[in-house]
Structure formats: structure tokens, C-alpha cells
Write an enzyme that holds these catalytic residues in place. Sequence first.
Site, mmCIF file in Angstrom:
data_model
loop_
_atom_site.group_PDB
_atom_site.id
_atom_site.type_symbol
_atom_site.label_atom_id
_atom_site.label_comp_id
_atom_site.label_asym_id
_atom_site.label_seq_id
_atom_site.Cartn_x
_atom_site.Cartn_y
_atom_site.Cartn_z
ATOM 1 N N HIS A 116 -18.618 -77.206 73.621
ATOM 2 C CA HIS A 116 -18.057 -76.366 72.566
ATOM 3 C C HIS A 116 -16.547 -76.270 72.731
ATOM 4 O O HIS A 116 -16.044 -76.234 73.855
ATOM 5 C CB HIS A 116 -18.638 -74.950 72.626
ATOM 6 C CG HIS A 116 -20.132 -74.906 72.623
ATOM 7 N ND1 HIS A 116 -20.892 -75.348 71.566
ATOM 8 C CD2 HIS A 116 -21.011 -74.492 73.558
ATOM 9 C CE1 HIS A 116 -22.168 -75.176 71.852
ATOM 10 N NE2 HIS A 116 -22.274 -74.665 73.062
ATOM 11 N N GLU A 134 -20.113 -69.281 76.443
ATOM 12 C CA GLU A 134 -21.454 -68.704 76.423
ATOM 13 C C GLU A 134 -21.992 -68.484 77.828
ATOM 14 O O GLU A 134 -21.433 -69.010 78.804
ATOM 15 C CB GLU A 134 -22.415 -69.583 75.618
ATOM 16 C CG GLU A 134 -22.590 -70.988 76.151
ATOM 17 C CD GLU A 134 -23.335 -71.900 75.165
ATOM 18 O OE1 GLU A 134 -23.314 -71.637 73.949
ATOM 19 O OE2 GLU A 134 -23.925 -72.885 75.621
ATOM 20 N N HIS A 192 -22.722 -79.400 78.808
ATOM 21 C CA HIS A 192 -23.965 -78.761 79.243
ATOM 22 C C HIS A 192 -25.167 -79.217 78.440
ATOM 23 O O HIS A 192 -25.026 -79.736 77.328
ATOM 24 C CB HIS A 192 -23.841 -77.243 79.157
ATOM 25 C CG HIS A 192 -23.551 -76.734 77.756
ATOM 26 N ND1 HIS A 192 -22.288 -76.675 77.238
ATOM 27 C CD2 HIS A 192 -24.362 -76.274 76.779
ATOM 28 C CE1 HIS A 192 -22.334 -76.197 76.007
ATOM 29 N NE2 HIS A 192 -23.589 -75.953 75.698
ATOM 30 N N ARG A 212 -21.918 -82.878 69.895
ATOM 31 C CA ARG A 212 -22.987 -83.547 70.628
ATOM 32 C C ARG A 212 -22.414 -84.795 71.295
ATOM 33 O O ARG A 212 -21.840 -85.664 70.634
ATOM 34 C CB ARG A 212 -24.078 -83.917 69.623
ATOM 35 C CG ARG A 212 -25.418 -84.180 70.239
ATOM 36 C CD ARG A 212 -26.451 -84.473 69.161
ATOM 37 N NE ARG A 212 -26.845 -83.273 68.426
ATOM 38 C CZ ARG A 212 -26.962 -83.221 67.107
ATOM 39 N NH1 ARG A 212 -26.725 -84.273 66.352
ATOM 40 N NH2 ARG A 212 -27.307 -82.096 66.523
HETATM 41 ZN ZN ZN Z 1 -24.038 -74.515 74.135
#
Ligand code: ZN
Length: 341
Positions: A116, A134, A192, A212
Site C-alpha cells: 500500500h 495497517e 505483505h 498487487r
Molecule cells: Zn494490506
Amino acid sequence: MADADRNAAASAGPLEPAPILKRIRWGGTKLGSLLGKDLGEGDDWAESWEVADHGDDQSVVTAGQYAGWSLGRLVAERPRALFGRHATLPDGTPRTQFPLLIKFLDAADTLSVQVHPNDEQAKTYDPSENGKTEAWVIVDAERGASLYAGLKPETDADALRAASEAGSVEDLLHRFEVEAGDCVFIPAGTVHAIGAGIVLAEIQQSSDLTFRLYDWGYRDPQGNPRQIHLDESIACTDFNRGPVDPVSPRPLKGLSERSERLVEGEYFVIDRHTASAAFPLPSDDRFRVLMTLSGSATLLCERDSIELPTGKTVLIPADCKPLTVEPAAGGVTLLESYLPS
Ligand SMILES: [Zn+2]
């Protein structure tokens, strides 16, 4: 203070948002079996957005004075009651969006390898978006289930690009097995992936920008691969984020029998309370989000009380008086998320 806020002098008490359920190919049925979500047919229930103010994805309050209100409407019309000291941003402008997006995820299958952007990068892709830092707290993990977080030491952009094209990204990722209770902090820029057999709570900045990097060779039912965002992924990857392991919880004194700080970052703080006896939740002019990870409890409020079965999430506005958590027999584990400072 907005006029509407001034008129709403008495606190409405904790808010109970309706979950927003998402079906995605990697989902399963554990959001129902473990967390009590009301699932329909199908076995691809992937995400339950528990607290959301992101475009059309709006949490709606289910009971009390604000029944039927969206979170976005509360932000616009009751900012002082909801946010307290955080009603304005550090630069003095009013806050126009609820800053956290809070979910439960059921990864029955492995998710794509992704990254991200941070706040600055996010605005270059979509001016209305935020970066996405996150954190995950594992609710349930099958034996041997793994997470991937961070790159192996000395992985650079060329190596990552070559591995993505060759289908060997997994070789460059730090992988570790997890169990219930583990917490992993994923700042923006950390590569991740969530492995199969994991149910987790996810606390993140309110953002849906995901790039992605690698999709494990997955093909959709029509035989097509999903889009890979190779250039964006590499541009947003922080190559200094080497191996990332679960956090070491820090004990907090004076709350429940066992209260711990899991994450204290720029965007959110996460505490965990594991209790069998009643304990207080302070009131300090900021909102808090409570998620019941296991067991159950009753939240005693000024006028009434709210049941907190496993899987329940409540949003406690800043103007709430101090509350008491009364665990049921067998105890409760609650996750508490809020803004720092
Ligand atoms: Zn994520």
C-alpha cells in the site's frame, strides 16, 4: 462547534454499526462460525467491514438516537461529539472522514502479495485517497498458517521486479507461522500477504489503495490472471522494510487484569484487554473502537447496557462518559483502537 452539535448536548452512548460483508474468492465461512456474522449462502465471505466511512461503504448505526445514520453523516453533522479533541486536523481544518477502517477478515485461501502507498504517494494516484498503514491481530489460525511481511534482507527493486516476472516472489518474502493473539504492524510500503487458514482483525487508515505485486499464478474461473500493478508496487515499496515479525506487547498498568499495548503508531494506537473481572474504560475526549475477539462481556453505559458477544464491534464517541466492561463467565478479550495524542 457546529450548531447541530450544540443541540445534541447529551451523549448518545456507544454506537453499534451494522457490519458490511464482502464476498471475495479467498473468503470462507468463519466470519459466521467464529464471529457470529449473519452470512447468507456461499463460502466466499471474505471481509466484514465493522467501522467504515469510505465512499459508498458506510457503516450504518443500528440502534439508539442515531439509528439509521451513516458514519459519514455523523462525521459531517456531529464532529465534536464523535471526535472530541480530534475534530480538527493538526493544521486546523475540520476532519471530513472517519480516519480508521476496521474489519474482520477470513482468509480461507491465500491473498495476493501486495503493498500500500503512504499518504503522499496515495494522493498521486487518487487525490481523494489516503495512504494505508495497517495492523493485524490474529483471531484464529489453522495449524501451520503463515503470514508474509517485509522483504528478506538486501532485496532491491531489480530483484523484486525480476522475481515478480519469474513467479518467485515468495523466495524474497519474510514468512512466519502465526497463532491466535499475534499482532503484526504493517506500515505503508511493507510488502505483505495473508496466508490461508487465518481469521484476523484489521485496523487501518481509511483507504482502499492496494497494489498487487504477485498473485501466486491465480486464474479466475474464465482462466484469466488478475491485473498486477508491478510499477506502482515497486514505486510504493519501502526497501528498508526488511523482515517484519509480530510485535511484543507492552503491559499497561491499572486497567484490566491484563491490558497490553500492541501498536502505538502515527495513525492509531491498539490496546488489548484480557479480563475476567469488571474494568473501566476512560473518557478522555476521543473516540474508541472496541472489538470482541473472544469470550463476551456487557458494556455498562450511563442509561443502558450493550452486549458484546464474540465478533461484535462498537464505536464509542468522544462525548461518552466513562464506561465499565463487565466480562461474562469465562472472560473476554477486547481490542481497543483509537487515535494517538
Ligand atoms: Zn494490506
